[in-house]
Scaffold this active site. Sequence first.
Site, mmCIF file in Angstrom:
data_model
loop_
_atom_site.group_PDB
_atom_site.id
_atom_site.type_symbol
_atom_site.label_atom_id
_atom_site.label_comp_id
_atom_site.label_asym_id
_atom_site.label_seq_id
_atom_site.Cartn_x
_atom_site.Cartn_y
_atom_site.Cartn_z
ATOM 1 N N LYS A 1 43.200 36.248 33.832
ATOM 2 C CA LYS A 1 44.354 36.071 32.941
ATOM 3 C C LYS A 1 44.895 34.638 32.976
ATOM 4 O O LYS A 1 44.497 33.817 33.805
ATOM 5 C CB LYS A 1 45.459 37.061 33.319
ATOM 6 N N ARG B 1 42.391 45.441 39.727
ATOM 7 C CA ARG B 1 41.609 45.698 38.505
ATOM 8 C C ARG B 1 40.895 44.406 38.140
ATOM 9 O O ARG B 1 41.547 43.414 37.787
ATOM 10 C CB ARG B 1 42.559 46.154 37.398
#
Length: 250
Positions: free
Chosen positions: A197, A232
Amino acid sequence: MGIVNVTPDSFSDGGDFYQTEQAVAHARQLIADGADILDIGGQSTRPGYQEIPPEEEAKRVIPVIEGIRRFATVPISVDTYFPEVARQALAAGADIINDIKGLDQPGMIDVIADYQCPVIIMHSRQRDKSLSVAEDIQRFYEEKMTLAVARGIKKEHICFDPGIGFHKAPEENVEILARPETFRYRDLPLLYGFSRKRTIARLTGNDAPKERDAGTLAASLFVKHKGVDIVRVHNVKATREAFAVWQALD
């Protein structure tokens, strides 16, 4: 938790596993690489994403769940905020609902209560700027816990995710990464999703999502050391190997 994006437009690997056969093959590889959970998603939630309807999302994810269930019993999480998709996914063999809208969508809590399945509740609301990010997220946790208990959802079926990257300022995302103990709700499991991200880009200066695995790996080791229960990630193999070395030397 290994990520299987059945989308043409995810920020990191959109299109790589869009076809059912490709997604199922990727899931098989993630299991071989050591994934404990597979997270199947049919809707990109990258910044500025265009929402697809639940019918299209179901068309993407249900065949993948069915395909995985032909050869594996690994727990399957479905990344959806549509109650109708959640219901179909659970009927098809999924085990967990990963709701990025944190039970805010009408009808989602009914599905969880009906199936009595585990649920990951993420904070993705607009921030209440009158509160610190920690206070805002803890207030959200308390609200959702009260709602879940009232509907008969078992405490042991609830996992929280503070939602790195969702309506948080860059410095707030770094704070969440740096202080997991502040973003846990009591003794419930905590999931972090930060793989590739922008927060990793901010810390590394690397603007290419697929080249952010080293930064993601460093963050994964750090938050694991701080007690985060589930990470994750896209690169399960590297994460699993790094955890193995770290645990052997700890």
